[in-house]
Design a protein around this motif. Structure first.
Motif, short mmCIF file in Angstrom:
data_model
loop_
_atom_site.label_atom_id
_atom_site.label_comp_id
_atom_site.label_asym_id
_atom_site.label_seq_id
_atom_site.Cartn_x
_atom_site.Cartn_y
_atom_site.Cartn_z
N THR A 47 0.84 -1.19 0.00
CA THR A 47 0.00 0.00 0.00
C THR A 47 0.88 1.25 0.00
OG1 THR A 47 -0.18 -0.02 2.41
CG2 THR A 47 -1.91 -1.16 1.18
N SER A 48 0.28 2.37 -0.36
CA SER A 48 1.07 3.58 -0.54
C SER A 48 0.16 4.81 -0.53
CB SER A 48 1.79 3.47 -1.89
OG SER A 48 2.49 4.65 -2.19
N GLY A 49 0.77 5.98 -0.28
CA GLY A 49 0.04 7.25 -0.32
C GLY A 49 0.51 8.08 -1.50
N PHE A 84 5.92 6.45 9.02
CA PHE A 84 4.62 6.69 8.37
C PHE A 84 4.13 8.10 8.63
CE2 PHE A 84 -0.07 6.41 8.35
CZ PHE A 84 -0.30 5.72 7.16
N GLN A 128 6.62 11.31 6.54
CA GLN A 128 5.76 11.51 5.37
C GLN A 128 4.93 12.80 5.52
OE1 GLN A 128 3.60 7.94 4.08
NE2 GLN A 128 5.23 6.62 4.84
N ARG A 180 3.05 13.78 8.06
CA ARG A 180 1.77 13.70 8.79
C ARG A 180 1.94 14.28 10.19
NH1 ARG A 180 1.19 8.56 5.92
NH2 ARG A 180 -0.80 8.59 4.80
N PHE A 232 4.40 7.83 -1.57
CA PHE A 232 5.14 7.51 -0.35
C PHE A 232 4.88 6.08 0.07
CE2 PHE A 232 4.27 12.10 0.75
CZ PHE A 232 5.57 12.50 0.99
N GLU A 233 5.89 5.41 0.52
CA GLU A 233 5.73 4.15 1.26
C GLU A 233 7.02 3.93 2.06
OE1 GLU A 233 8.48 3.03 -0.55
OE2 GLU A 233 7.64 1.03 -0.29
N MET A 234 7.29 2.67 2.47
CA MET A 234 8.38 2.49 3.43
C MET A 234 9.38 1.37 3.12
SD MET A 234 6.12 3.13 6.88
CE MET A 234 7.42 2.59 7.95
N VAL A 290 -3.79 3.96 -1.31
CA VAL A 290 -4.93 3.95 -0.38
C VAL A 290 -5.28 5.36 0.11
CG1 VAL A 290 -4.63 1.57 0.38
CG2 VAL A 290 -3.40 3.39 1.59
#
Ligand code: R1P
Ligand code: URA
Length: 287
Positions: free
Chosen positions: A118-120, A201, A205, A207, A235-237, A260
């Motif tokens: 999953t990713s933003g 996360f 990123q 947040r 973005f992911e990790m 997501v």
């Protein structure tokens, strides 16, 4: 003469399996689908014709079987590039080190590894629900401060641009994914993107929950970078860790992202399992 790798450096369990992954070489297929979430492994292997192996240790869960006759392993890694460093080193050892003699095998075996994660999105035009294939990935973590690797001029330029834009005290590492895998897996229903791999996360990123990120406009800063047409999209990790370790160890690696969240429009998909499920089918059909 190839050297013998000492027991302290590459740990083998008493049953002959490798330390963290708990796998013996015969348990592994040459095509591997990887996921962060251990529960996602069964969500993929449920579509197998049959499952021959199920092994679990810590966050590393492996199911090996066949899908439409093709032998595949599905493996979970947990979150973060530190896990990916362990995962890739031991995965490589399963095929490229003789675990009995502890010597590097004379003939190299290249694995095919596809991340389904999953990713933003950091772009308005890449909505929640989209599928993104990572062409380049930039690691904002420090994993590659501990390895020596060769970078292309373009990879170096992207790393430099990100360092300058974020004002970091080290150069983020950038690597390109596997071109052959990208050709197979970046189809009409997949957007070609470039991924920022973050060591967290929330703050990393951009947040803000209770803590203020040190770089509150990290999305805008990263999204503004353009190096020879390469623009960051999501973005992911884990992806940059995969691409770095894959390049150094000689494996084909591609990261596929189920978007997501959209960080610009601040939308989150109603049902994350729907987009992940779509990505799973896409991967099983094209790997
Ligand atoms: C964060 O929620 C996790 O989701 C993404 C990130 O890379 C991180 O691991 O990937 P997975 O869905 O594969 O875990
Ligand atoms: N995974 C991440 O690392 N970031 C997101 O925004 C969504 C999934």
């Amino acid at each position: 003469m190839t050297k013998v790798i000492p027991a302290s450096e590459l740990i083998i369990n008493p049953d002959g399996s490798i330390y963290h992954l708990n796998l013996k070489p015969e348990f592994l297929a040459s095509s591997v689908i990887t996921v962060g979430d251990p529960e996602r492994v069964a969500k993929i292997s449920q579509y197998f014709d049959h499952i021959e192996v199920k092994v679990a240790k810590r966050e590393f869960v492996t199911h090996t079987g066949t899908y439409k006759g093709k032998r595949l392993s599905v493996m979970s890694t947990g979150m973060g590039t530190d896990n990916i460093e362990i995962f890739m080193t031991e995965l490589d050892a399963l095929v490229n080190i003789d675990l009995h003699t502890r010597k590097i095998k004379p003939k190299h075996t290249a694995l095919k590894i596809v991340r389904v994660g999953t990713s933003g999105s950091m772009r308005k035009e890449i909505p929640a629900g989209a599928l993104v294939a990572s062409n380049f990935a930039v690691g904002l973590d420090t994993l590659m401060q501990y390895y020596a690797a060769d970078f292309s001029q373009k990879e170096l330029a992207i790393g430099n641009a990100v360092q300058q834009s974020l004002g970091l005290g080290f150069r983020p590492y950038c690597f390109e994914g596997s071109k052959p895998l990208l050709e197979r897996l970046c189809t009409n229903d997949t957007i070609l993107g470039n991924t920022a791999t973050c060591p967290g996360f929330f703050g990393p990123q951009g947040r803000e929950v209770r803590l203020k990120p040190a770089i509150p406009d990290i999305i805008e800063r990263l999204a503004a970078i353009d190096v020879e047409g390469v623009q960051l999209t999501n973005f992911e990790m884990e992806t940059a860790g995969y691409y770095a370790m894959g390049k150094m160890l000689g494996h084909e690696v591609l990261s596929l992202n189920a978007i997501v969240a959209n960080r610009i429009t601040q939308e989150f998909v109603d049902d994350p399992s729907e987009v992940v499920e779509r990505l799973i089918h896409h991967t099983l059909e094209n790997i």
